[in-house]
Design a protein around this motif. Sequence first.
Motif: not given
Length: 342
Positions: A274-296
């Motif tokens: 639910d929370a990851l979806g709110t951040l727009g990090a589900l529909a495109d797995r590349a978005a999740l990887r960008r979130l997780c690769a952020a410096p902080d």
Amino acid sequence: MIVVVGEALIDLIGSAPADAGAPRSGRGAAPPDPVYRAVCGGAPANTAVALARLGVPAALLGRIGADTFGQRLRAHLERNGVRPELLVAAAEPTTLAIATLDDAGRARYDFRVDGTADWQWTPAELPDPLPEGTAALHVGSLAMAVPPGARVLEEWLHRVRAHSAATVSYDPNVRPALAGEPAEAVARVERQLALADIVKASDEDIDHLYPGRDPLDAARDWLARGPALVVVTRGAAGAFALAGPGEPLHAPFVPVDTADTVGAGDAFAAGLLDALGTLGALADRAALRRLCAAPDPANRLGPVLAHAQAVAALSCTRPGADPPYRDELPAGAGAAERAASA
């Protein structure tokens, strides 16, 4: 929409009767037998219900028997807002999970699975491609472990992942009674988690697979096998997340008056998605990887973990798998929404 894949079964939850502590008279007098109540369960079904109660469109891809228990499961899913279009009508009977609670409300499971509906998948019963609008798949638990259907589901997951950008979430939810030989269970879980973008597991799962191993060490190994995010729940020790080579991000335990822990991990998984979806990090797995690769990533992932913890904690205050609705969450549990707007 999030498509949850796997079993919907009946939990027979046993607890001592009210007079269990009363003195007994007579030679060889035995304490009373536990009292069992039948409730709708199965980790994937629980997660789908928890998502729907949080207001997230969710469908269960599961095989539902035509017996009385199967009819009850279908009604339970639909009553809680789980979309029914991916439910498969099965001729086999419903699986039973017999859960015995200890003094802390933790469940120990025994199962009746031979020839039951949840494990008899055929390729023709699985959607390919995924339904339009599918943002994420959540897979795992017994459906990815029990033959003959486990292999069918794993092969299907390979195909759909190759042709879809939807994020794949995996929860091994290891049940030792059905996990098979230890080496085979480890090989299976490591093979399946390599297909996932998100892995959510408990420290008990890790201990079943790798007795005595530090959960953080195991999580680092898992992250190196391909997922973007590995989250481990640790009961009263809270939870931690790994999203890269740095230090883990920790979330504290949320103290509550615990009725039992049945379905708590499933509620956590729903809160996480639910929370990851709110951040727009589900529909495109590349978005999740960008979130997780952020410096902080802590500013974003911290609220995600806190939200998942809050959903799981409230589930623990009620008997059985009874996850909260969004409007039941305490003030501050919407931190993920605030992070999304940051």
